[in-house]
Design a protein around this motif. Structure first.
Motif: not given
Length: 484
Positions: A83-92, A134-138, A143-150
């Motif tokens: 699946y394709f969410y911004p916080d899932l860097p591999k796309g799966y 687990d996936a990351g967090k957005t 008003g801006r969307r930030w991504i944390d991959f921790n």
């Protein structure tokens, strides 16, 4: 009007408390760390990297499976969930699908009695128990969307129940018992506010007595047990209103707004076909052979509900005491060790724990395992009181003195002269002083307010720094007050 019943299933994601992530060497728990500081090419899905399975994550997940009465599969597989969410860097997401770590299982949830119904036990079946990353967090900031991959790659157990729960209260109790179990086993901190335990709820309704299922909605993004209870109750009531109005329930994914106390539509609910599962090509099948399984089985411990029942039967504790004392494993171990060291009435040990030591723990924020007042020291204090060496008030004060100093109780009693005074003449002299100093209270007592005797005893104890034998002091006071 039709009577309805709720049909509820819960999906929980449990963060395992391993030191490193499930497929790489990055630190797993990064709650307080700056964003994107615990990441590497593996957990961020850069080209050319390969995952390496964390053995500790498998063992912790297997321990949970055993505690849930599930069957550990000798061979299981990892799959790619696309699946394709911004916080899932591999796309799966690397997960498990048709051959998970464990199959079956259940947990029994005791439901307490209420004015409307007696106590009962709800058995909740486990449909699926598997490990995944687990996936990351957005985050939305200004008003801006930030991504944390921790959080990417942190080991999770996903556990899915059957549609076995029938109320918001049952769902809340399930989570309370699950959180207790996770902490008891030492496999997760299970703090919902920190995302260690996350819950999605599937909710539908049907007429009472029906044996079919209606379309369900899924509630996501709920961060506390109370919010799970509230969100489910709101959704049950909403679905009843919709059905009563002649409308149909659509299979939506809903988000709980804690501040507004309302549910909002997020999107239409995904199906398994949307994820296009296929076997993970970069990981071998997970094989738990007989030797490894035996090593995991050796780590099994007595579970909280089992210990609760044993405390009732073996120690004669009331259900209330047994429930409190098995709420946390360290406290439960402390109680049992103190009982064994004391050798006297277990209820007396329970009373000290529930009335004094729990207050000490709450005020200090400590666990029972961290107390300097060890179970052996508590037993020693009880023995000193039983032998008449100290009185009850001194025994209570001694708890704090031992905790602050870490010194043995007998040593403190000797050094501070805390032994109980049973010398009748010494006590009589102090009783005379108290009577002479309080003529108004003496007159009130002699006019018939005999309950004042407790006040007089208190004054004697105060003058003698709590060391007087209170029973003897009372007898002497009653004698002297009658003489007037």
């Amino acid at each position: 009007m039709t009577d309805y019943e709720a049909i509820i299933g819960l999906e929980t994601h449990i963060q395992l408390n391993t030191l490193t992530k499930i497929f790489c060497a990055c630190k797993a728990d990064s709650w307080n760390d700056p964003p994107n500081t615990n990441i590497c090419p593996v957990c961020t899905g850069l080209p050319g990297v390969l995952p390496v399975l964390n053995r500790a994550a498998v063992e912790k997940a297997a321990l949970l499976a055993l505690a849930m009465h599930a069957e550990i599969n000798e061979v299981s597989f990892f799959d790619r969930k696309n699946y394709f969410y911004p916080d899932l860097p591999k796309g799966y997401q690397i997960s498990q699908y048709d051959r998970p770590l464990a199959s079956g299982g259940y947990i029994d949830i005791p439901m307490p009695a209420t004015p409307e119904r007696p106590a009962y036990v709800r058995r909740v079946n486990i449909i699926k128990l598997h490990i995944e990353e687990d996936a990351g967090k957005t985050k939305n900031v200004n008003g801006r969307r930030w991504i944390d991959f921790n959080r990417c790659g942190v080991p999770l157990v996903e556990m899915v129940t059957g549609p076995d729960l029938r109320s918001a209260d049952e769902a809340a109790q399930y989570l309370i018992r699950l959180r207790q179990l996770l902490r008891w086993l030492g496999i997760s901190e299970a703090d919902m506010e920190k995302g260690h335990l996350r819950c999605d709820a599937n909710v539908s309704i049907r007429p009472k007595g029906a044996d079919y299922f209606n379309p369900k909605t899924e509630i996501k993004n709920v961060n506390s047990i109370e919010n799970v209870r509230d969100a489910i109750q709101h959704e049950i009531e909403r679905q009843i209103r919709e059905v009563e109005a002649g409308r149909t329930i659509e299979a939506w994914t809903l988000e709980w707004d804690e501040d507004a106390g309302v549910l909002r539509k997020m999107r239409s609910k995904e199906t398994e076909a949307d994820y296009r599962y296929f076997k993970e090509p970069d990981l071998l099948p997970l094989r738990i052979d007989a030797e490894w399984k035996a090593a995991i089985l050796a780590q099994r411990v007595e579970l909280p509900l089992e210990r609760r029942q044993r405390f009732i039967e073996a120690y004669g504790l009331p259900e209330y005491d047994a429930e409190i004392l098995t709420g946390e494993r360290a406290l439960s171990d402390y109680f049992e060790q103190a009982v064994q060291a004391y050798g006297g009435d277990p209820k007396k040990v329970s009373n000290y724990l529930m009335n004094d030591i729990l207050r000490m723990l709450n005020e200090s924020g400590k666990s029972a395992a961290d107390l300097r007042l060890t179970p052996a020291y508590l037993a020693e204090i009880l023995k000193l009181a039983d032998a008449g060496t100290i009185n009850t008030s001194t025994a209570k004060a001694l708890l704090q003195k031992v905790e602050e100093s870490g010194r043995p109780p007998r040593e403190i009693v000797a050094a501070e002269g805390l032994a109980k005074v049973s010398d009748a003449e010494a006590i009589r002299a102090v009783c005379r002083e108290v009577i002479a100093e309080n003529p108004t209270e003496v007159e009130t007592y002699r006019k018939g307010k005999v309950t004042l005797i407790a006040w007089f005893v208190g004054q004697v104890m105060k003058k003698m720094r709590g060391k007087a034998d209170p029973t003897l002091a009372r007898q002497i006071l009653e004698e002297l007050l009658r003489q007037g």
